[in-house]
Write a protein that holds these residues in place. Structure first.
Motif, PDB file in Angstrom:
ATOM      1  N   ALA A 118      -5.765  38.449  24.927  1.00  0.00           N
ATOM      2  CA  ALA A 118      -4.394  38.339  24.417  1.00  0.00           C
ATOM      3  C   ALA A 118      -3.483  39.203  25.278  1.00  0.00           C
ATOM      4  CB  ALA A 118      -4.314  38.779  22.960  1.00  0.00           C
ATOM      5  N   VAL A 119      -2.216  38.810  25.354  1.00  0.00           N
ATOM      6  CA  VAL A 119      -1.230  39.581  26.113  1.00  0.00           C
ATOM      7  C   VAL A 119       0.019  39.765  25.258  1.00  0.00           C
ATOM      8  CG1 VAL A 119      -2.045  38.828  28.369  1.00  0.00           C
ATOM      9  CG2 VAL A 119      -0.297  37.489  27.192  1.00  0.00           C
ATOM     10  N   GLU A 120       0.819  40.747  25.623  1.00  0.00           N
ATOM     11  CA  GLU A 120       2.093  40.992  24.972  1.00  0.00           C
ATOM     12  C   GLU A 120       3.039  41.569  26.007  1.00  0.00           C
ATOM     13  OE1 GLU A 120       1.324  43.794  21.816  1.00  0.00           O
ATOM     14  OE2 GLU A 120      -0.067  44.914  23.057  1.00  0.00           O
ATOM     15  N   GLY A 121       4.323  41.552  25.689  1.00  0.00           N
ATOM     16  CA  GLY A 121       5.318  41.979  26.659  1.00  0.00           C
ATOM     17  C   GLY A 121       5.829  40.792  27.453  1.00  0.00           C
ATOM     18  N   VAL A 122       7.122  40.801  27.736  1.00  0.00           N
ATOM     19  CA  VAL A 122       7.767  39.644  28.353  1.00  0.00           C
ATOM     20  C   VAL A 122       7.164  39.260  29.702  1.00  0.00           C
ATOM     21  CG1 VAL A 122       9.951  38.753  29.275  1.00  0.00           C
ATOM     22  CG2 VAL A 122       9.907  39.951  27.068  1.00  0.00           C
TER      23      VAL A 122
ATOM     24  N   ASP B 190      11.758  39.730  14.113  1.00  0.00           N
ATOM     25  CA  ASP B 190      12.655  40.885  14.232  1.00  0.00           C
ATOM     26  C   ASP B 190      12.299  41.767  15.416  1.00  0.00           C
ATOM     27  OD1 ASP B 190      10.265  41.840  13.305  1.00  0.00           O
ATOM     28  OD2 ASP B 190      11.113  43.105  11.726  1.00  0.00           O
ATOM     29  N   GLY B 191      11.398  41.301  16.276  1.00  0.00           N
ATOM     30  CA  GLY B 191      10.992  42.104  17.432  1.00  0.00           C
ATOM     31  C   GLY B 191      12.121  42.318  18.422  1.00  0.00           C
ATOM     32  N   GLY B 192      12.105  43.445  19.079  1.00  0.00           N
ATOM     33  CA  GLY B 192      13.193  43.806  19.991  1.00  0.00           C
ATOM     34  C   GLY B 192      13.294  42.959  21.234  1.00  0.00           C
ATOM     35  N   ASP B 193      12.189  42.312  21.653  1.00  0.00           N
ATOM     36  CA  ASP B 193      12.217  41.526  22.895  1.00  0.00           C
ATOM     37  C   ASP B 193      12.595  40.062  22.673  1.00  0.00           C
ATOM     38  OD1 ASP B 193      11.583  43.615  24.522  1.00  0.00           O
ATOM     39  OD2 ASP B 193       9.449  43.117  24.713  1.00  0.00           O
ATOM     40  N   THR B 194      12.639  39.606  21.439  1.00  0.00           N
ATOM     41  CA  THR B 194      12.829  38.174  21.201  1.00  0.00           C
ATOM     42  C   THR B 194      14.156  37.655  21.749  1.00  0.00           C
ATOM     43  OG1 THR B 194      13.690  38.655  18.991  1.00  0.00           O
ATOM     44  CG2 THR B 194      11.342  38.133  19.179  1.00  0.00           C
ATOM     45  N   HIS B 195      15.170  38.532  21.794  1.00  0.00           N
ATOM     46  CA  HIS B 195      16.487  38.087  22.259  1.00  0.00           C
ATOM     47  C   HIS B 195      16.700  38.343  23.751  1.00  0.00           C
ATOM     48  CE1 HIS B 195      17.005  42.386  21.434  1.00  0.00           C
ATOM     49  NE2 HIS B 195      17.912  42.349  22.399  1.00  0.00           N
ATOM     50  N   ARG B 196      15.693  38.899  24.439  1.00  0.00           N
ATOM     51  CA  ARG B 196      15.849  39.165  25.865  1.00  0.00           C
ATOM     52  C   ARG B 196      16.074  37.875  26.640  1.00  0.00           C
ATOM     53  NH1 ARG B 196      11.497  43.038  28.624  1.00  0.00           N
ATOM     54  NH2 ARG B 196      12.472  41.968  30.398  1.00  0.00           N
ATOM     55  N   GLU B 197      16.807  37.993  27.726  1.00  0.00           N
ATOM     56  CA  GLU B 197      17.111  36.819  28.543  1.00  0.00           C
ATOM     57  C   GLU B 197      16.110  36.696  29.686  1.00  0.00           C
ATOM     58  OE1 GLU B 197      19.848  34.626  28.061  1.00  0.00           O
ATOM     59  OE2 GLU B 197      19.935  35.653  26.128  1.00  0.00           O
ATOM     60  N   VAL B 198      15.667  35.467  29.925  1.00  0.00           N
ATOM     61  CA  VAL B 198      14.866  35.150  31.099  1.00  0.00           C
ATOM     62  C   VAL B 198      15.546  33.978  31.801  1.00  0.00           C
ATOM     63  CG1 VAL B 198      12.698  36.000  30.158  1.00  0.00           C
ATOM     64  CG2 VAL B 198      13.371  33.620  29.741  1.00  0.00           C
ATOM     65  N   TRP B 199      14.967  33.560  32.898  1.00  0.00           N
ATOM     66  CA  TRP B 199      15.541  32.440  33.654  1.00  0.00           C
ATOM     67  C   TRP B 199      14.640  31.221  33.527  1.00  0.00           C
ATOM     68  CZ3 TRP B 199      20.350  32.568  35.562  1.00  0.00           C
ATOM     69  CH2 TRP B 199      20.967  33.826  35.623  1.00  0.00           C
ATOM     70  N   VAL B 200      15.246  30.076  33.291  1.00  0.00           N
ATOM     71  CA  VAL B 200      14.484  28.845  33.092  1.00  0.00           C
ATOM     72  C   VAL B 200      15.012  27.747  33.994  1.00  0.00           C
ATOM     73  CG1 VAL B 200      13.969  29.434  30.696  1.00  0.00           C
ATOM     74  CG2 VAL B 200      15.981  28.033  31.207  1.00  0.00           C
TER      75      VAL B 200
ATOM     76  N   ARG C 153      17.219  32.686  26.057  1.00  0.00           N
ATOM     77  CA  ARG C 153      16.435  33.628  25.271  1.00  0.00           C
ATOM     78  C   ARG C 153      14.950  33.414  25.537  1.00  0.00           C
ATOM     79  NH1 ARG C 153      18.562  35.684  19.761  1.00  0.00           N
ATOM     80  NH2 ARG C 153      16.292  35.824  19.416  1.00  0.00           N
ATOM     81  N   VAL C 154      14.218  34.525  25.647  1.00  0.00           N
ATOM     82  CA  VAL C 154      12.801  34.420  25.976  1.00  0.00           C
ATOM     83  C   VAL C 154      12.010  33.743  24.855  1.00  0.00           C
ATOM     84  CG1 VAL C 154      12.258  36.740  25.096  1.00  0.00           C
ATOM     85  CG2 VAL C 154      10.780  35.676  26.821  1.00  0.00           C
ATOM     86  N   ASP C 155      12.385  33.971  23.582  1.00  0.00           N
ATOM     87  CA  ASP C 155      11.603  33.323  22.517  1.00  0.00           C
ATOM     88  C   ASP C 155      11.757  31.811  22.554  1.00  0.00           C
ATOM     89  OD1 ASP C 155      14.248  33.438  21.677  1.00  0.00           O
ATOM     90  OD2 ASP C 155      13.798  34.225  19.680  1.00  0.00           O
ATOM     91  N   ASP C 156      12.971  31.318  22.860  1.00  0.00           N
ATOM     92  CA  ASP C 156      13.168  29.875  22.949  1.00  0.00           C
ATOM     93  C   ASP C 156      12.488  29.290  24.187  1.00  0.00           C
ATOM     94  OD1 ASP C 156      14.647  29.554  20.592  1.00  0.00           O
ATOM     95  OD2 ASP C 156      16.487  30.184  21.576  1.00  0.00           O
ATOM     96  N   ALA C 157      12.477  30.062  25.287  1.00  0.00           N
ATOM     97  CA  ALA C 157      11.811  29.592  26.504  1.00  0.00           C
ATOM     98  C   ALA C 157      10.301  29.500  26.286  1.00  0.00           C
ATOM     99  CB  ALA C 157      12.132  30.528  27.670  1.00  0.00           C
ATOM    100  N   LEU C 158       9.724  30.492  25.621  1.00  0.00           N
ATOM    101  CA  LEU C 158       8.285  30.478  25.356  1.00  0.00           C
ATOM    102  C   LEU C 158       7.927  29.382  24.347  1.00  0.00           C
ATOM    103  CD1 LEU C 158       7.565  34.311  25.194  1.00  0.00           C
ATOM    104  CD2 LEU C 158       6.877  32.725  27.010  1.00  0.00           C
ATOM    105  N   LEU C 159       8.814  29.145  23.393  1.00  0.00           N
ATOM    106  CA  LEU C 159       8.561  28.074  22.429  1.00  0.00           C
ATOM    107  C   LEU C 159       8.547  26.719  23.131  1.00  0.00           C
ATOM    108  CD1 LEU C 159       8.190  27.374  19.426  1.00  0.00           C
ATOM    109  CD2 LEU C 159      10.658  27.094  19.275  1.00  0.00           C
ATOM    110  N   ARG C 160       9.476  26.504  24.060  1.00  0.00           N
ATOM    111  CA  ARG C 160       9.477  25.248  24.818  1.00  0.00           C
ATOM    112  C   ARG C 160       8.162  25.085  25.578  1.00  0.00           C
ATOM    113  NH1 ARG C 160      13.201  23.673  30.086  1.00  0.00           N
ATOM    114  NH2 ARG C 160      12.266  25.612  30.835  1.00  0.00           N
ATOM    115  N   SER C 161       7.689  26.161  26.186  1.00  0.00           N
ATOM    116  CA  SER C 161       6.426  26.095  26.919  1.00  0.00           C
ATOM    117  C   SER C 161       5.265  25.777  25.986  1.00  0.00           C
ATOM    118  CB  SER C 161       6.175  27.434  27.628  1.00  0.00           C
ATOM    119  OG  SER C 161       4.921  27.441  28.266  1.00  0.00           O
TER     120      SER C 161
END
Length: 371
Positions: A269-273, A293-303, A329-337
């Motif tokens: 398992a892994v964690e962290g953006v 409510d995690g602090g990284d969920t709203h972080r921005e990544v590039w897609v 948002r990283v959570d939406d990008a990971l959800l798409r993946s």
């Protein structure tokens, strides 16, 4: 959570309008209130840069909800002047909201529609059973089964003929319990129910429970109601909530065990953006774990346009050959993946232990298909 229904959101490029509407309140002037909500959401999208055709499509769709009997709410996802997906919600959103972004804002669905445990309630007596399908959005009959009707009552006599009669009664009960269990197993398979709630006298419930396939035993809940009782919504909701909480807690424990490295220093398992982005690019995510409510969920990544085109820095996408990129948002990008690679996704919000520690770190983690 089964995310197959989200596939239409990732078959077209963005940007997307994502709107969540609360339908839990039913005022007398519902038509006027829905119109006001529609206008407010349309203005909000326009202010964020949405095109007029998409704003109009969202406005019309919300106004059409004026007569909706839905008890909680609706999500709307629109682009290019059309609503592409509008799933009903199993829980009301905290407030009406609208967002215009490169990716659909779909992560809130994990808590607003996700883990809506479906239950089959079996009302059992000595003659058979009636089945009822229950969820946050559903309450409907799901069939019935009728066993042997005679004899079903025992006597208190010690006479040989009466003992023979009692034996026939026992055989009738056993036969009926087996038929009910078989029918309930078929009903579960057809409805894909998460829970089987048995209602009836202790003996009848136990007889049916024992005859169910072993694969279903952990799904069974015994309701402390006698034959002839009907479960209230609160009874079913309590059973469903308990099931969802226990499943989230079990997945949290599985994640904690998997992130511990083995003798060779490898973890399952892994964690962290950064680690999650890399795993998503390589299609290695087997289950995405989200603490909303995690602090990284709203972080921005590039897609990029494809689900595996994501990176922490924009230059990384260019190195990978992607010329067009957007911030998301990283959570939406990971959800798409996860949706694109048929990975499971679970929210830890129902898990009581999840609120007591920063697990996974930043609120995002993943169990891997391979290390």
């Amino acid at each position: 959570m089964d995310l197959a229904f989200l596939h239409p959101l990732y078959e077209h490029p963005g940007p997307w309008a994502s709107v969540y509407v609360d339908l839990s309140r039913h005022p007398q002037d519902a038509t006027r209130q829905r119109r006001l909500t529609a206008e407010a959401m349309s203005r909000e999208l326009a202010g964020q840069g949405a095109d007029e055709a998409t704003c109009r499509a969202v406005r019309n769709a919300i106004e059409e909800l004026k007569d909706s009997p839905e008890p909680h709410g609706r999500a709307l996802f629109a682009r290019a002047g059309a609503v592409v997906l509008d799933p009903p919600l199993a829980r009301a959103p905290r407030q009406d909201r609208a967002l215009w972004a490169p990716l659909p804002r779909a992560t809130p669905l994990l808590d607003l529609t996700g883990e809506d445990a479906v239950a089959v309630v079996a009302y059992i007596d000595r003659r058979g059973a009636d089945f009822e399908l229950r969820s946050a959005l559903t309450r409907e009959t799901a069939g019935s089964v009728t066993g042997r009707q005679w004899p079903v009552h025992r006597t208190s006599s010690a006479d040989w003929s009466e003992r023979h009669f009692q034996l026939r009664v026992e055989n009738t009960w056993e036969h009926n319990a087996a038929e009910i269990a078989d029918a309930l197993a078929v009903c579960q398979e057809e409805t894909r129910a998460d829970l089987l709630i048995l209602v009836g006298d202790d003996r009848e419930r136990r007889s049916v429970h024992e005859r169910l396939p072993k694969r279903l035993h952990e799904r069974v809940v015994d309701a402390r109601h006698g034959a002839g009782s009907r479960l209230l919504d609160g009874d079913v909701e309590e059973a469903r909530a308990t099931h969802v909480r226990r499943r989230a807690e079990a997945e949290l424990e599985r994640f904690l065990a998997a992130r511990a490295p083995d003798d060779e220093g490898r973890a399952e398992a892994v964690e962290g953006v950064p680690a999650l982005v890399e795993a998503a690019r390589e299609h290695r995510i087997d289950e995405l774990v989200v603490r909303p409510d995690g602090g990284d969920t709203h972080r921005e990544v590039w897609v990029g346009e494809d689900a595996d085109q994501l990176a922490v820095r924009r230059t990384e996408l260019k190195i990978l050959g992607e010329q067009n990129s957007w911030s998301a948002r990283v959570d939406d990008a990971l959800l798409r993946s996860a949706v694109a690679t048929d990975a499971a996704v679970i929210s830890l919000a129902p898990a009581e232990a999840a609120g007591e520690q920063d697990v996974p770190v930043g609120g995002l983690g993943a169990l891997l298909r391979w290390t």
